[in-house]
Design an enzyme around this catalytic site. Sequence first.
Site, PDB file in Angstrom:
ATOM      1  N   LEU A   1       7.358 -16.797  -5.149  1.00 17.38           N
ATOM      2  CA  LEU A   1       6.817 -17.626  -3.981  1.00 17.38           C
ATOM      3  C   LEU A   1       6.959 -16.762  -2.635  1.00 17.38           C
ATOM      4  O   LEU A   1       7.498 -17.324  -1.477  1.00 17.38           O
ATOM      5  CB  LEU A   1       7.250 -18.999  -3.658  1.00 17.38           C
ATOM      6  CG  LEU A   1       6.324 -19.774  -3.004  1.00 17.38           C
ATOM      7  CD1 LEU A   1       4.817 -20.035  -3.171  1.00 17.38           C
ATOM      8  CD2 LEU A   1       7.168 -21.321  -2.705  1.00 17.38           C
ATOM      9  N   GLY A   2       6.477 -15.380  -2.778  1.00 13.30           N
ATOM     10  CA  GLY A   2       6.564 -14.591  -1.439  1.00 13.30           C
ATOM     11  C   GLY A   2       5.364 -14.727  -0.701  1.00 13.30           C
ATOM     12  O   GLY A   2       4.549 -15.817  -0.725  1.00 13.30           O
ATOM     13  N   ARG A   3       4.762 -13.733   0.166  1.00 11.42           N
ATOM     14  CA  ARG A   3       3.637 -13.858   1.113  1.00 11.42           C
ATOM     15  C   ARG A   3       2.560 -13.800   0.299  1.00 11.42           C
ATOM     16  O   ARG A   3       1.688 -14.832   0.240  1.00 11.42           O
ATOM     17  CB  ARG A   3       3.481 -12.438   1.615  1.00 11.42           C
ATOM     18  CG  ARG A   3       2.249 -12.157   2.400  1.00 11.42           C
ATOM     19  CD  ARG A   3       2.037 -10.650   2.779  1.00 11.42           C
ATOM     20  NE  ARG A   3       2.271  -9.846   1.769  1.00 11.42           N
ATOM     21  CZ  ARG A   3       0.886  -9.445   1.300  1.00 11.42           C
ATOM     22  NH1 ARG A   3      -0.120  -9.597   1.860  1.00 11.42           N
ATOM     23  NH2 ARG A   3       1.040  -8.372   0.548  1.00 11.42           N
TER      24      ARG A   3
ATOM     25  N   GLU B   1       0.100   3.303 -15.580  1.00 13.08           N
ATOM     26  CA  GLU B   1      -1.047   3.620 -14.491  1.00 13.08           C
ATOM     27  C   GLU B   1      -0.832   5.121 -13.843  1.00 13.08           C
ATOM     28  O   GLU B   1       0.204   5.318 -13.480  1.00 13.08           O
ATOM     29  CB  GLU B   1      -1.437   2.616 -13.713  1.00 13.08           C
ATOM     30  CG  GLU B   1      -0.519   2.129 -12.626  1.00 13.08           C
ATOM     31  CD  GLU B   1      -0.909   0.842 -11.729  1.00 13.08           C
ATOM     32  OE1 GLU B   1      -1.291   1.350 -10.360  1.00 13.08           O
ATOM     33  OE2 GLU B   1      -1.177  -0.055 -12.317  1.00 13.08           O
TER      34      GLU B   1
ATOM     35  N   HIS C   1      -6.184  -1.320 -10.201  1.00 11.55           N
ATOM     36  CA  HIS C   1      -5.096  -1.384  -9.152  1.00 11.55           C
ATOM     37  C   HIS C   1      -5.618  -1.645  -7.943  1.00 11.55           C
ATOM     38  O   HIS C   1      -5.680  -0.742  -6.980  1.00 11.55           O
ATOM     39  CB  HIS C   1      -3.949  -0.202  -9.125  1.00 11.55           C
ATOM     40  CG  HIS C   1      -2.693  -0.553  -8.463  1.00 11.55           C
ATOM     41  ND1 HIS C   1      -1.656  -0.340  -8.638  1.00 11.55           N
ATOM     42  CD2 HIS C   1      -2.464  -1.515  -7.313  1.00 11.55           C
ATOM     43  CE1 HIS C   1      -0.813  -0.623  -7.970  1.00 11.55           C
ATOM     44  NE2 HIS C   1      -1.306  -1.433  -7.180  1.00 11.55           N
ATOM     45  N   ILE C   2      -6.759  -2.410  -7.492  1.00  7.31           N
ATOM     46  CA  ILE C   2      -7.685  -2.571  -6.458  1.00  7.31           C
ATOM     47  C   ILE C   2      -7.341  -3.799  -5.881  1.00  7.31           C
ATOM     48  O   ILE C   2      -8.018  -4.269  -4.814  1.00  7.31           O
ATOM     49  CB  ILE C   2      -9.193  -2.397  -6.870  1.00  7.31           C
ATOM     50  CG1 ILE C   2      -9.631  -3.502  -7.770  1.00  7.31           C
ATOM     51  CG2 ILE C   2      -9.618  -0.970  -7.461  1.00  7.31           C
ATOM     52  CD1 ILE C   2     -11.198  -3.346  -8.014  1.00  7.31           C
ATOM     53  N   ALA C   3      -6.437  -4.790  -6.178  1.00  3.84           N
ATOM     54  CA  ALA C   3      -6.282  -5.912  -5.408  1.00  3.84           C
ATOM     55  C   ALA C   3      -6.119  -5.810  -4.224  1.00  3.84           C
ATOM     56  O   ALA C   3      -6.527  -6.662  -3.350  1.00  3.84           O
ATOM     57  CB  ALA C   3      -5.086  -6.546  -6.090  1.00  3.84           C
TER      58      ALA C   3
END
Length: 324
Positions: free
Chosen positions: A165-167, A276, A298-300
Amino acid sequence: MYRRKIQNINILITEYDILSNDAVSRLTDIGTVYNYTIRSQDDLLTMAQINGYKFNVLMVGSKFKIKKQIIDYFPNLKFILSPTTGLDHLSIEYCKHKNVLIFSLYGETDFLETISSTAEHTFGLIIALIRKTHEAINDVKRNNWESAKYWGTELKGKKIGILGLGRVGKMIAKYAHSFNMNVVAYDIDKNVYSPYVRLLYHNLYEFLEDLDILTIHVPLKEETKNILTNVEFYSMKRGNCIINTSRGKVVDINDLLFALKEGQVSGAALDVLPNEPKIQEEILDYIQNNSNLLITPHIAGSTYEAREKTDLFVINKFLSAIKN
């Protein structure tokens, strides 16, 4: 504004093609920027062996590993700029040993709260997975129109568990609340808080017990490496969905494939993989023959807005330090 070009600053950008134009311009203002064609780790190693002595500043993303062997080929390196929150692509201790300073987004909480791209992508993956939109779109491309094959499920009322529960986790909690989901979370920090989380667990197995959807938002540390294995997957109720947009190595990918094949996990969506950009053959085989595993490269965090803001933030952080 700090615009004075600094004598003898030579800057190598390893991922020039994705750096924002404003960031390139900013770096060009202060030093000499070099753009080599670097497509792979081997390309970087070859270039470093030949030209590494030229550079005292590296601007890197998470695509390439800047470890001891690479660093040794940059004998005049003084600074590494990395607009990333995770630093597992860098050899931090060896940089300290070589007196190389790292400027990154790690710990920049106030600034990072203005960046929503990873949370948005995560929620997009959740919806794609449970509504089977990827399958339906591909089927229409094949000139089919079979609505009954692609019924999904609603988010409303489903129990979503946020691991970390971080940013980003807090953003996901807010989004999930807007969909009228039952939001719970797990974090080792007892002081984290979100008004949108109904229950915060500090026992991982109690947290996992009856989730419909698990979404992962933890940094990669020794204690989080392979935090999810068959033990955890089989402690969850059958038919859950798993989303990972944090780091590939927090999930045992072979155990996840096994759980998917057995139906213990009904679907998974991953933006990250353990090694990756290499993709294991087992993963390729599985996604070519099954539709319940979605993988994005890895585009989030990769939006134009986020890239520009994070690039400039790290560059200005660097400039402020050398100016002072």
